[in-house]
Motif scaffolding. Structure first.
Motif, PDB file in Angstrom:
ATOM      1  N   ILE A 248     -40.167  18.008  35.480  1.00 42.61           N
ATOM      2  CA  ILE A 248     -38.642  17.867  35.471  1.00 42.61           C
ATOM      3  C   ILE A 248     -38.467  18.612  36.995  1.00 42.61           C
ATOM      4  CG2 ILE A 248     -36.625  18.892  34.701  1.00 42.61           C
ATOM      5  CD1 ILE A 248     -37.859  18.874  31.830  1.00 42.61           C
ATOM      6  N   ALA A 249     -38.894  19.662  37.164  1.00 40.12           N
ATOM      7  CA  ALA A 249     -38.375  20.325  38.458  1.00 40.12           C
ATOM      8  C   ALA A 249     -38.676  19.325  39.617  1.00 40.12           C
ATOM      9  CB  ALA A 249     -39.201  21.531  38.646  1.00 40.12           C
ATOM     10  N   ALA A 250     -40.098  18.536  39.574  1.00 41.49           N
ATOM     11  CA  ALA A 250     -40.327  17.513  40.754  1.00 41.49           C
ATOM     12  C   ALA A 250     -39.657  16.231  40.606  1.00 41.49           C
ATOM     13  CB  ALA A 250     -41.967  17.593  40.894  1.00 41.49           C
ATOM     14  N   LYS A 251     -38.842  16.015  39.752  1.00 43.28           N
ATOM     15  CA  LYS A 251     -38.208  14.772  39.393  1.00 43.28           C
ATOM     16  C   LYS A 251     -39.341  13.453  39.226  1.00 43.28           C
ATOM     17  CE  LYS A 251     -34.006  15.998  41.704  1.00 43.28           C
ATOM     18  NZ  LYS A 251     -33.068  15.948  42.793  1.00 43.28           N
ATOM     19  N   ARG A 252     -40.120  13.797  38.284  1.00 46.27           N
ATOM     20  CA  ARG A 252     -41.306  13.084  37.969  1.00 46.27           C
ATOM     21  C   ARG A 252     -40.965  12.595  36.549  1.00 46.27           C
ATOM     22  NH1 ARG A 252     -45.628  13.260  41.587  1.00 46.27           N
ATOM     23  NH2 ARG A 252     -44.610  13.786  43.784  1.00 46.27           N
ATOM     24  N   PRO A 253     -39.989  11.559  36.037  1.00 43.30           N
ATOM     25  CA  PRO A 253     -39.738  11.374  34.822  1.00 43.30           C
ATOM     26  C   PRO A 253     -41.285  10.575  34.101  1.00 43.30           C
ATOM     27  CG  PRO A 253     -38.482   9.847  36.235  1.00 43.30           C
ATOM     28  CD  PRO A 253     -39.200  11.089  37.107  1.00 43.30           C
ATOM     29  N   ASN A 254     -41.826   9.863  34.802  1.00 40.19           N
ATOM     30  CA  ASN A 254     -42.908   9.049  34.106  1.00 40.19           C
ATOM     31  C   ASN A 254     -43.944  10.036  33.802  1.00 40.19           C
ATOM     32  OD1 ASN A 254     -43.542   9.962  36.812  1.00 40.19           O
ATOM     33  ND2 ASN A 254     -45.385   8.615  37.018  1.00 40.19           N
ATOM     34  N   ILE A 255     -44.001  11.572  34.277  1.00 42.04           N
ATOM     35  CA  ILE A 255     -44.816  12.228  33.785  1.00 42.04           C
ATOM     36  C   ILE A 255     -44.259  13.045  32.507  1.00 42.04           C
ATOM     37  CG2 ILE A 255     -46.363  14.456  34.431  1.00 42.04           C
ATOM     38  CD1 ILE A 255     -47.325  12.041  35.914  1.00 42.04           C
ATOM     39  N   VAL A 256     -42.820  13.287  32.616  1.00 44.60           N
ATOM     40  CA  VAL A 256     -42.359  13.586  31.475  1.00 44.60           C
ATOM     41  C   VAL A 256     -42.449  12.971  30.139  1.00 44.60           C
ATOM     42  CG1 VAL A 256     -40.142  14.088  30.563  1.00 44.60           C
ATOM     43  CG2 VAL A 256     -40.670  14.877  32.961  1.00 44.60           C
ATOM     44  N   VAL A 257     -42.472  11.573  30.538  1.00 42.21           N
ATOM     45  CA  VAL A 257     -42.397  10.757  29.246  1.00 42.21           C
ATOM     46  C   VAL A 257     -44.027  10.668  28.855  1.00 42.21           C
ATOM     47  CG1 VAL A 257     -42.249   8.376  28.658  1.00 42.21           C
ATOM     48  CG2 VAL A 257     -40.487   9.117  30.012  1.00 42.21           C
ATOM     49  N   GLU A 258     -44.989  10.501  29.536  1.00 40.73           N
ATOM     50  CA  GLU A 258     -46.271  10.587  29.296  1.00 40.73           C
ATOM     51  C   GLU A 258     -46.615  11.803  28.516  1.00 40.73           C
ATOM     52  OE1 GLU A 258     -50.708  11.632  31.384  1.00 40.73           O
ATOM     53  OE2 GLU A 258     -48.756  11.096  32.500  1.00 40.73           O
ATOM     54  N   GLN A 259     -46.299  13.250  28.785  1.00 40.12           N
ATOM     55  CA  GLN A 259     -46.603  14.202  27.887  1.00 40.12           C
ATOM     56  C   GLN A 259     -45.753  14.405  26.603  1.00 40.12           C
ATOM     57  OE1 GLN A 259     -49.195  15.950  28.783  1.00 40.12           O
ATOM     58  NE2 GLN A 259     -49.586  14.834  30.681  1.00 40.12           N
ATOM     59  N   ALA A 260     -44.765  13.886  26.852  1.00 43.05           N
ATOM     60  CA  ALA A 260     -43.828  13.890  25.594  1.00 43.05           C
ATOM     61  C   ALA A 260     -44.536  12.810  24.537  1.00 43.05           C
ATOM     62  CB  ALA A 260     -42.319  13.555  25.697  1.00 43.05           C
ATOM     63  N   ARG A 261     -44.862  11.651  25.076  1.00 45.61           N
ATOM     64  CA  ARG A 261     -45.540  10.741  24.180  1.00 45.61           C
ATOM     65  C   ARG A 261     -46.724  11.401  23.609  1.00 45.61           C
ATOM     66  NH1 ARG A 261     -46.812   6.481  27.781  1.00 45.61           N
ATOM     67  NH2 ARG A 261     -48.962   7.057  27.688  1.00 45.61           N
ATOM     68  N   LYS A 262     -47.574  12.239  24.304  1.00 44.89           N
ATOM     69  CA  LYS A 262     -48.651  12.838  23.677  1.00 44.89           C
ATOM     70  C   LYS A 262     -48.268  13.814  22.587  1.00 44.89           C
ATOM     71  CE  LYS A 262     -51.615  12.447  27.752  1.00 44.89           C
ATOM     72  NZ  LYS A 262     -52.634  11.525  27.236  1.00 44.89           N
ATOM     73  N   LEU A 263     -47.322  14.463  22.791  1.00 45.57           N
ATOM     74  CA  LEU A 263     -46.921  15.479  21.820  1.00 45.57           C
ATOM     75  C   LEU A 263     -46.312  14.820  20.288  1.00 45.57           C
ATOM     76  CD1 LEU A 263     -44.752  18.112  23.789  1.00 45.57           C
ATOM     77  CD2 LEU A 263     -46.800  18.328  22.843  1.00 45.57           C
ATOM     78  N   ILE A 264     -45.740  13.462  20.560  1.00 46.90           N
ATOM     79  CA  ILE A 264     -45.312  12.644  19.531  1.00 46.90           C
ATOM     80  C   ILE A 264     -46.529  12.099  18.584  1.00 46.90           C
ATOM     81  CG2 ILE A 264     -44.201  10.486  18.832  1.00 46.90           C
ATOM     82  CD1 ILE A 264     -42.387  10.826  21.358  1.00 46.90           C
ATOM     83  N   THR A 265     -47.677  11.942  19.460  1.00 51.69           N
ATOM     84  CA  THR A 265     -48.761  11.321  18.798  1.00 51.69           C
ATOM     85  C   THR A 265     -49.555  12.720  17.871  1.00 51.69           C
ATOM     86  OG1 THR A 265     -49.359   9.701  20.602  1.00 51.69           O
ATOM     87  CG2 THR A 265     -51.139  10.643  19.477  1.00 51.69           C
ATOM     88  N   VAL A 266     -49.475  13.650  18.431  1.00 50.94           N
ATOM     89  CA  VAL A 266     -50.261  14.872  17.651  1.00 50.94           C
ATOM     90  C   VAL A 266     -49.378  15.012  16.682  1.00 50.94           C
ATOM     91  CG1 VAL A 266     -50.718  17.310  17.948  1.00 50.94           C
ATOM     92  CG2 VAL A 266     -51.271  15.796  20.040  1.00 50.94           C
ATOM     93  N   TYR A 267     -48.020  15.221  16.611  1.00 52.88           N
ATOM     94  CA  TYR A 267     -46.981  15.748  15.534  1.00 52.88           C
ATOM     95  C   TYR A 267     -46.635  14.614  14.839  1.00 52.88           C
ATOM     96  CZ  TYR A 267     -47.788  20.365  17.307  1.00 52.88           C
ATOM     97  OH  TYR A 267     -48.112  21.597  17.892  1.00 52.88           O
ATOM     98  N   GLN A 268     -47.321  13.891  13.870  1.00 53.71           N
ATOM     99  CA  GLN A 268     -46.884  12.768  13.260  1.00 53.71           C
ATOM    100  C   GLN A 268     -45.857  13.359  11.957  1.00 53.71           C
ATOM    101  OE1 GLN A 268     -49.956  10.810  10.948  1.00 53.71           O
ATOM    102  NE2 GLN A 268     -49.112   8.830  11.459  1.00 53.71           N
ATOM    103  N   PHE A 269     -44.882  11.960  12.087  1.00 53.90           N
ATOM    104  CA  PHE A 269     -43.979  12.180  11.023  1.00 53.90           C
ATOM    105  C   PHE A 269     -43.010  13.727  11.470  1.00 53.90           C
ATOM    106  CE2 PHE A 269     -47.038   9.980   8.032  1.00 53.90           C
ATOM    107  CZ  PHE A 269     -46.824   9.055   8.485  1.00 53.90           C
TER     108      PHE A 269
END
Length: 541
Positions: A266-287
Motif C-alpha cells: 500500500i505504501a509503495a502503491k503496488r495494488p497488484n501485490i495487495v490483491v495477491e496477498q488478500a487473495r491468499k488470505l481468502i483462500t486460507v480462511y474459507q467461508f
C-alpha cells in the motif's frame, strides 16, 4: 488433491499386484494411505516390506560362505585397502562450533539491545536514531536470513535449535524409513503420539537469545522503514523470504507477515501485490468474510487499483469461492473436508473445463502439512453470503459489465435487502447499463436506479455525517444522466452541509468533490464566474 491421491493409489496398487516383491511401490502406497488418513492399510503394507527385508537378509547371509569359498580359489585375488577417509583439517569440531555459536549469540544480543534502546527515537523520526537503528537491524536481519536451520527444505519441521540431538546413524536408510513409518502409524492408531513425544522433539521459540516474536517485530519494522525510503523491492524480498521460514509456519504468524506485505505494498502503491496477498488470505480462511473486507478496505481509488481489482485471476478466484459457498447452502452433503489443506471441496461434480481459471491461482495454496486428526473442522454455512456476491458484482461494475453486475447484485439484494451499499451499487449498475447503446429499456433501468437510490437514502440515515454522502451520490446520479438542474440542487446541499457542520469546510471530501463537479456544470452551461468562485472557495490550496 484428494482425487489425485486416489488415482495414485490405484496405480501403485496395480504395480503391487503385478509384482508382489516391489517394496518401493508398497512404501509409496503406504505413504499415500497415510495422507488419506487410512493408517491401518498403510501399516499392513509397511509390515509386508519389513518381513520381506528380513527374509532377504537371511538369504544373503546364507549365501555368503559359498561365495567367499569360490572367491578364495583365485590366484590373483586383490583386496581393496580399507582405510578411513582423511579428515578435513580445516573442519571445525563440535566444541568449536558451539563456541562460535555462543559468540554469535552474544553479538545478536548486543545488537538487539541497541535496537531496543533506539526504538523510541526511531519511531519519533530522529535522524541519528534512525540511522543507528537501521544499521543494527540490518545486521540482525541478515543473520536471521543466513541461518540455514531456519529455512529447511520441509516447512512442516519446526525449528529445534542450532544443535538438535541427532539420532545414531544406521547403515540402511530404507530400513530406518520403514521402521520409522511403522512406529508412526502405530502411534496414530493408538492416538497417543502427542503424549509420547520427548522434550527434544519440541519446537524451540528462541533463536540466539531473542524470541521469534521479537525477531518478527524487528524484521517487519525494518521492512517498513525500507519501504518509506523507497526500497520496497528489498522489503518485499525479505518478507517473502521470512514467509517460508520454519519458525513462522504457524497460521497466526503467516497472517501477520502477509498483512505486513500488504502494508508495504500500500505504501509503495503496488495494488497488484495487495490483491495477491488478500487473495491468499481468502483462500486460507474459507467461508469467512473478514479477508474479503480486508480486500475491499486496502484498495484505494484510481486507475491502477481498479485494474488490480478487475484482474481475471481475482475474478475467477472469487467466482469459484462464490460457487462453493452456494453449494454449501444448497447441497452441503456433496462437500468433503480435506484435512491436507484444511478446506472443503465439492465432490461428485463435473471437472473444471479448460479456461475456467482453475489453475490460474494454484500458487494460493498454502504448503501442505501432514494431516492432523485434532485439526478443527470448519462449520459449513447455512445461509447465503451477500458479501462475496456483492464484491463480485462490484468487480463487474468496475469492468463496465453492468448487465452481469445487476444479475449478481440482485442476488445479493435478495440475501440482504437492508444493506445500503448493495442498494447504491445496484443504482450505479442500473444507470451504467441505461447509458449503454445495447440497453433495450432505458426508462425502466433509470426508474429502477432511482428506486434503489431512494432505498439507499432511507437505509443510510439522516445524520449530519451521512447526509452529505447521500446528497452527493444523488447529485452524481443526476449529473451522469445529464439532468444538470437536479444535480446542481444536490451539489449545493452538500456545500451547505459542509459549511454548517465542519469547522474547516475545505477538509470535507464530499464538499470538494461536489464543488469540482458543480464547477464542470457551470462551465458547460456558460457560467464561468460561478465556477471561478467555486475554485477560489473550495479548490484552492
Amino acid at each position: 488433491m484428494l482425487d489425485e491421491l486416489k488415482e495414485a493409489a490405484e496405480v501403485y496398487e496395480q504395480v503391487r499386484i503385478a509384482d508382489p516383491t516391489h517394496n518401493e511401490a508398497k512404501m509409496k502406497l503406504a505413504e499415500i494411505y497415510e495422507l488419506m488418513n487410512e493408517p491401518r492399510k498403510a501399516l499392513e503394507l509397511v509390515y509386508e516390506v519389513i518381513d520381506s527385508r528380513k527374509k532377504r537378509t537371511k538369504e544373503t547371509i546364507a549365501s555368503q560362505p559359498a561365495e567367499s569359498a569360490a572367491a578364495s580359489t583365485s590366484l590373483f585375488e586383490e583386496k581393496a585397502a580399507k582405510s578411513k577417509a582423511a579428515k578435513n583439517p580445516g573442519r571445525l569440531t563440535h566444541a568449536q562450533l558451539r563456541e562460535l555459536e555462543a559468540e554469535k549469540e552474544k553479538e545478536v544480543l548486543r545488537g538487539y539491545k541497541i535496537v531496543k534502546e533506539q526504538w523510541a527515537g526511531m519511531l519519533a523520526g530522529e535522524e541519528d536514531a534512525v540511522k543507528l537503528w537501521l544499521i543494527e537491524a540490518e545486521k540482525l536481519v541478515e543473520t536471521f536470513r543466513e541461518t540455514r536451520n531456519l529455512f529447511l527444505t520441509s516447512r512442516t519441521n519446526p525449528f529445534r535449535g542450532m544443535f538438535p540431538r541427532s539420532r545414531p546413524k544406521q547403515n540402511n536408510q530404507n530400513e530406518v524409513d520403514e521402521d520409522r513409518m511403522a512406529s508412526r502409524l502405530n502411534l496414530d492408531l493408538e492416538q497417543d503420539s502427542l503424549s509420547k513425544k520427548s522434550a527434544k522433539d519440541r519446537a524451540v521459540d528462541i533463536f540466539r537469545g531473542v524470541s521469534f516474536s521479537e525477531w518478527l517485530r524487528v524484521i517487519m519494522q525494518y521492512c517498513f522503514l525500507l519501504t518509506r525510503r523507497d526500497q520496497y523491492e528489498v522489503a518485499d524480498e525479505i518478507l517473502r523470504h521470512i514467509l517460508v521460514s520454519n519458525a513462522y509456519q504457524a497460521r497466526q504468524r503467516q497472517d501477520t507477515i502477509r498483512i505486513a506485505l500488504i502494508a508495504c505494498a500500500i505504501a509503495a502503491k503496488r495494488p497488484n501485490i495487495v490483491v495477491e496477498q488478500a487473495r491468499k488470505l481468502i483462500t486460507v480462511y474459507q467461508f469467512n468474510n473478514e479477508p474479503q473486507r480486508i480486500l475491499i478496505a486496502v484498495l484505494s481509488s484510481g486507475l491502477r487499483p481498479t485494474d488490480a481489482f478487475i484482474t481475471s485471476t481475482l475474478q475467477k478466484h472469487l467466482f469459484r469461492e462464490m460457487k462453493l459457498a452456494d453449494v454449501a447452502v444448497r447441497t452441503p452433503e456433496v462437500l468433503r473436508w480435506n484435512a491436507l489443506n484444511k478446506r472443503y471441496a465439492a465432490t461428485g461434480t463435473v471437472k473444471s473445463e479448460p479456461g475456467d481459471g482453475a489453475d490460474d491461482d494454484a500458487d494460493d495454496a498454502e504448503p501442505i502439512a501432514p494431516a492432523d486428526k485434532d485439526s478443527e473442522v470448519l462449520e459449513i454455512p447455512t445461509k447465503y453470503n451477500p458479501i462475496l456476491v456483492a464484491i463480485y458484482g462490484q468487480i463487474c461494475i468496475a469492468a463496465k459489465s453492468y448487465q452481469s453486475a445487476i444479475f449478481y447484485l440482485l442476488h445479493a439484494y435478495d440475501y440482504c435487502p437492508e444493506d445500503p451499499m448493495i442498494c447504491l451499487s445496484l443504482a450505479i449498475a442500473s444507470i451504467g447499463r441505461a447509458m449503454q447503446r445495447q440497453s433495450d429499456n432505458r426508462h425502466h433501468l433509470i426508474t429502477q436506479a432511482m428506486a434503489f437510490l431512494s432505498q439507499y437514502r432511507k437505509l443510510r440515515g439522516h445524520d449530519s455525517q451521512t447526509l452529505g454522502e447521500v446528497e452527493y451520490n444523488f447529485g452524481r446520479a443526476f449529473h451522469q444522466l445529464g439532468l444538470y438542474s437536479h444535480a446542481v440542487v444536490h451539489y449545493e446541499r452538500v456545500l451547505d452541509l459542509a459549511e454548517k457542520t465542519s469547522s474547516n469546510a475545505q477538509d470535507n471530501d464530499f464538499a470538494r468533490e461536489a464543488a469540482y463537479n458543480l464547477s464542470l456544470i457551470y462551465v458547460l452551461t456558460g457560467a464561468p464566474p460561478l465556477a471561478e468562485a467555486l475554485y477560489r472557495r473550495w479548490l484552492s490550496i
